[in-house]
Design a protein around this motif. Structure first.
Motif, PDB file in Angstrom:
ATOM      1  N   THR A   1       4.799   1.553  10.214  1.00  0.00           N
ATOM      2  CA  THR A   1       5.069   0.381  10.853  1.00  0.00           C
ATOM      3  C   THR A   1       5.852  -0.575   9.709  1.00  0.00           C
ATOM      4  OG1 THR A   1       2.882  -0.404  10.355  1.00  0.00           O
ATOM      5  CG2 THR A   1       3.446   0.056  12.734  1.00  0.00           C
ATOM      6  N   GLY A   2       5.769  -0.348   8.548  1.00  0.00           N
ATOM      7  CA  GLY A   2       6.326  -1.051   7.400  1.00  0.00           C
ATOM      8  C   GLY A   2       7.731  -0.477   7.467  1.00  0.00           C
TER       9      GLY A   2
ATOM     10  N   LEU B   1       9.440  -1.900  10.639  1.00  0.00           N
ATOM     11  CA  LEU B   1       9.727  -3.418  10.578  1.00  0.00           C
ATOM     12  C   LEU B   1      10.770  -3.706   9.573  1.00  0.00           C
ATOM     13  CD1 LEU B   1       5.956  -4.775  10.566  1.00  0.00           C
ATOM     14  CD2 LEU B   1       7.754  -5.092  12.580  1.00  0.00           C
ATOM     15  N   ARG B   2      10.932  -3.206   8.441  1.00  0.00           N
ATOM     16  CA  ARG B   2      12.092  -3.273   7.603  1.00  0.00           C
ATOM     17  C   ARG B   2      13.469  -2.960   8.155  1.00  0.00           C
ATOM     18  NH1 ARG B   2       7.910  -2.478   3.699  1.00  0.00           N
ATOM     19  NH2 ARG B   2       8.035  -0.264   4.127  1.00  0.00           N
TER      20      ARG B   2
ATOM     21  N   MET C   1       6.653 -10.850   6.732  1.00  0.00           N
ATOM     22  CA  MET C   1       6.802 -10.126   5.613  1.00  0.00           C
ATOM     23  C   MET C   1       6.990 -10.412   4.295  1.00  0.00           C
ATOM     24  SD  MET C   1       8.709  -7.166   7.904  1.00  0.00           S
ATOM     25  CE  MET C   1       8.593  -5.700   6.797  1.00  0.00           C
TER      26      MET C   1
ATOM     27  N   LYS D   1       2.253 -11.632   4.773  1.00  0.00           N
ATOM     28  CA  LYS D   1       1.163 -11.746   5.895  1.00  0.00           C
ATOM     29  C   LYS D   1       1.368 -10.696   6.814  1.00  0.00           C
ATOM     30  CE  LYS D   1       0.737 -16.665   5.242  1.00  0.00           C
ATOM     31  NZ  LYS D   1       1.149 -18.117   5.692  1.00  0.00           N
ATOM     32  N   LEU D   2       0.638 -10.620   7.808  1.00  0.00           N
ATOM     33  CA  LEU D   2       0.757  -9.612   8.837  1.00  0.00           C
ATOM     34  C   LEU D   2       1.579 -10.104   9.970  1.00  0.00           C
ATOM     35  CD1 LEU D   2      -2.790  -8.064   9.393  1.00  0.00           C
ATOM     36  CD2 LEU D   2      -0.784  -7.010   7.845  1.00  0.00           C
ATOM     37  N   VAL D   3       2.469  -9.185  10.467  1.00  0.00           N
ATOM     38  CA  VAL D   3       3.219  -9.406  11.642  1.00  0.00           C
ATOM     39  C   VAL D   3       2.296  -9.496  12.961  1.00  0.00           C
ATOM     40  CG1 VAL D   3       5.034  -8.560  13.051  1.00  0.00           C
ATOM     41  CG2 VAL D   3       5.097  -8.378  10.477  1.00  0.00           C
TER      42      VAL D   3
ATOM     43  N   VAL E   1       3.563  -5.101  16.471  1.00  0.00           N
ATOM     44  CA  VAL E   1       3.496  -3.753  15.973  1.00  0.00           C
ATOM     45  C   VAL E   1       2.860  -3.191  16.956  1.00  0.00           C
ATOM     46  CG1 VAL E   1       3.424  -4.475  13.462  1.00  0.00           C
ATOM     47  CG2 VAL E   1       1.507  -4.824  14.443  1.00  0.00           C
TER      48      VAL E   1
ATOM     49  N   GLY F   1      -0.059   2.718   7.663  1.00  0.00           N
ATOM     50  CA  GLY F   1       0.026   1.213   7.568  1.00  0.00           C
ATOM     51  C   GLY F   1      -0.350   0.802   8.996  1.00  0.00           C
ATOM     52  N   PHE F   2      -0.744   1.540   9.839  1.00  0.00           N
ATOM     53  CA  PHE F   2      -1.154   1.136  11.241  1.00  0.00           C
ATOM     54  C   PHE F   2      -2.333   1.955  11.535  1.00  0.00           C
ATOM     55  CE2 PHE F   2      -1.691   1.133  15.783  1.00  0.00           C
ATOM     56  CZ  PHE F   2      -1.285   0.030  16.129  1.00  0.00           C
TER      57      PHE F   2
ATOM     58  N   ARG G   1      -3.964  -2.146  11.219  1.00  0.00           N
ATOM     59  CA  ARG G   1      -4.304  -3.089  10.179  1.00  0.00           C
ATOM     60  C   ARG G   1      -5.320  -4.076  10.618  1.00  0.00           C
ATOM     61  NH1 ARG G   1       0.702  -2.107   6.981  1.00  0.00           N
ATOM     62  NH2 ARG G   1       0.585  -3.069   5.012  1.00  0.00           N
TER      63      ARG G   1
ATOM     64  N   GLN H   1      -5.649  -4.130  16.480  1.00  0.00           N
ATOM     65  CA  GLN H   1      -4.603  -2.793  16.383  1.00  0.00           C
ATOM     66  C   GLN H   1      -5.386  -1.608  16.739  1.00  0.00           C
ATOM     67  OE1 GLN H   1      -2.000  -2.999  13.135  1.00  0.00           O
ATOM     68  NE2 GLN H   1      -1.473  -5.242  13.596  1.00  0.00           N
TER      69      GLN H   1
ATOM     70  N   ARG I   1      11.461  -5.957  -3.945  1.00  0.00           N
ATOM     71  CA  ARG I   1      11.163  -6.365  -2.772  1.00  0.00           C
ATOM     72  C   ARG I   1      10.542  -7.734  -2.660  1.00  0.00           C
ATOM     73  NH1 ARG I   1       8.390  -1.556   0.411  1.00  0.00           N
ATOM     74  NH2 ARG I   1       6.798  -3.283   1.055  1.00  0.00           N
TER      75      ARG I   1
ATOM     76  N   ASP J   1       8.039  -8.993  -1.037  1.00  0.00           N
ATOM     77  CA  ASP J   1       6.805  -8.914  -0.895  1.00  0.00           C
ATOM     78  C   ASP J   1       6.103  -8.094  -1.893  1.00  0.00           C
ATOM     79  OD1 ASP J   1       7.596  -6.282  -0.068  1.00  0.00           O
ATOM     80  OD2 ASP J   1       6.319  -6.135   1.788  1.00  0.00           O
TER      81      ASP J   1
ATOM     82  N   ARG K   1      -1.127 -10.501   0.131  1.00  0.00           N
ATOM     83  CA  ARG K   1      -1.120  -8.934   0.796  1.00  0.00           C
ATOM     84  C   ARG K   1      -2.430  -8.239   0.403  1.00  0.00           C
ATOM     85  NH1 ARG K   1       3.667  -5.507  -1.252  1.00  0.00           N
ATOM     86  NH2 ARG K   1       3.233  -3.949   0.029  1.00  0.00           N
TER      87      ARG K   1
HETATM   88  P1  AMP Z   1       3.958  -1.823   4.376  1.00  0.00           P
HETATM   89  O1  AMP Z   1       5.200  -1.268   3.701  1.00  0.00           O
HETATM   90  O2  AMP Z   1       2.994  -1.186   5.125  1.00  0.00           O
HETATM   91  O3  AMP Z   1       3.069  -2.502   3.167  1.00  0.00           O
HETATM   92  O4  AMP Z   1       4.195  -3.170   5.023  1.00  0.00           O
HETATM   93  C1  AMP Z   1       4.938  -4.217   4.637  1.00  0.00           C
HETATM   94  C2  AMP Z   1       4.769  -5.458   5.728  1.00  0.00           C
HETATM   95  O5  AMP Z   1       5.028  -5.242   7.068  1.00  0.00           O
HETATM   96  C3  AMP Z   1       3.370  -5.904   5.490  1.00  0.00           C
HETATM   97  O6  AMP Z   1       3.143  -6.882   4.308  1.00  0.00           O
HETATM   98  C4  AMP Z   1       3.231  -6.628   7.121  1.00  0.00           C
HETATM   99  O7  AMP Z   1       3.966  -8.021   6.854  1.00  0.00           O
HETATM  100  C5  AMP Z   1       3.973  -5.724   8.012  1.00  0.00           C
HETATM  101  N1  AMP Z   1       3.139  -4.743   8.386  1.00  0.00           N
HETATM  102  C6  AMP Z   1       3.426  -3.538   8.329  1.00  0.00           C
HETATM  103  N2  AMP Z   1       2.400  -2.684   9.134  1.00  0.00           N
HETATM  104  C7  AMP Z   1       1.926  -3.826   9.839  1.00  0.00           C
HETATM  105  C8  AMP Z   1       0.779  -3.679  10.798  1.00  0.00           C
HETATM  106  N3  AMP Z   1       0.100  -2.718  11.234  1.00  0.00           N
HETATM  107  N4  AMP Z   1       0.359  -4.816  11.369  1.00  0.00           N
HETATM  108  C9  AMP Z   1       0.906  -6.038  10.856  1.00  0.00           C
HETATM  109  N5  AMP Z   1       1.931  -6.241   9.873  1.00  0.00           N
HETATM  110  C10 AMP Z   1       2.338  -5.095   9.434  1.00  0.00           C
END
Ligand code: AMP
Length: 218
Positions: free
Chosen positions: A31-32, A35-36, A53, A57-59, A64, A85-86, A88, A92, A160, A162, A171
């Motif tokens: 999911t990361g 989203l990116r 992001m 914080k969580l989306v 997602v 990453g899902f 989270r 979910q 990045r 984040d 995080r």
């Molecule tokens: P990651 O690369 O998995 O660390 O994700 C980067 C960012 O994407 C996280 O810090 C969240 O902002 C968002 N994100 C990724 N996966 C999720 C998820 N399952 N639920 C909510 N936000 C997510």
């Protein structure tokens, strides 16, 4: 093989998911990454996700869950998948169970990657990424040749937003509060395996494949 990779940011889930995906021919659903990509393409969803992001914080769950649902109905996930990453959050995880039930898909295993907090902070704060081809490096453990630009495409590396100190703290706090409860959620369903994820990528991978062997041959 249907798997969930669980763990705090920086434990190496994504790197291990890439290796498992290549070896076993199953799709990695991160999911990361999704989203990116949406942020880079400036889609409506990406614009909504970006501010969450950037702050670490969580989306919102609805966003997602929709993304993952689309991937799971895609025929390319028929051979299996690794969710990286899902889920989270508990909502979910519940939504995932519903989607899988609807499609009569069984989740084989949830792998909980474990790394001490101090090591996680070191891994994340030293990470540098290529904004063009998305390759990642680490200033200490895996630097690019000149330490400044990408070995693959020559672009200047960036940190990045984040991966900056304040966002890392957020995080990890978000992980403790919202994601760590999934450990007992899946443990209660007898689906969980813990994996010590300190050490080289190769040594962690060796241990991971031992856990997975039983599900691959099943
Ligand atoms: P990651 O690369 O998995 O660390 O994700 C980067 C960012 O994407 C996280 O810090 C969240 O902002 C968002 N994100 C990724 N996966 C999720 C998820 N399952 N639920 C909510 N936000 C997510």
């Amino acid at each position: 093989m249907q798997l969930v990779f669980l763990g705090a940011p920086g434990v190496g889930k994504g790197t291990q998911a890439d290796k498992v995906s290549a070896q076993y021919g199953v799709m990695k659903i991160s999911t990361g990454d999704l989203l990116r990509e949406a942020v880079r393409n400036r889609t409506k969803l990406g614009l909504e996700a970006k501010s969450y992001m950037d702050q670490g914080k969580l989306v919102p769950d609805s966003v997602v869950i929709g993304l993952v649902r689309d991937k799971l109905v895609d025929p390319s996930s028929a051979k299996g998948f690794i969710l990286d990453g899902f889920p989270r959050t508990v909502p979910q995880a519940e939504a995932l169970a519903t989607v899988l039930d609807e499609r009569r898909i069984r989740l084989d295993r949830v792998i909980n990657f474990q790394v001490p907090r101090a090591e996680i902070v070191k891994r994340l704060s030293g990470r540098r990424s290529c904004p063009k081809c998305q390759a990642t490096y680490h200033m200490e453990f895996a630097p690019s040749k000149d330490g400044l630009s990408c070995d693959r495409c020559g672009e200047a590396l960036v940190q990045r937003s984040d991966d900056q100190r304040e966002a890392i703290e957020t995080r990890l706090k978000v992980y403790e509060e919202q994601t760590a409860p999934l450990i007992s959620f899946y443990d209660g369903k007898h689906m969980l395996s813990h994996l010590d994820s300190v050490g080289s990528v190769e040594s962690v991978y060796q241990n991971l494949t031992k856990v997975l062997a039983v599900y691959h041959s099943a």
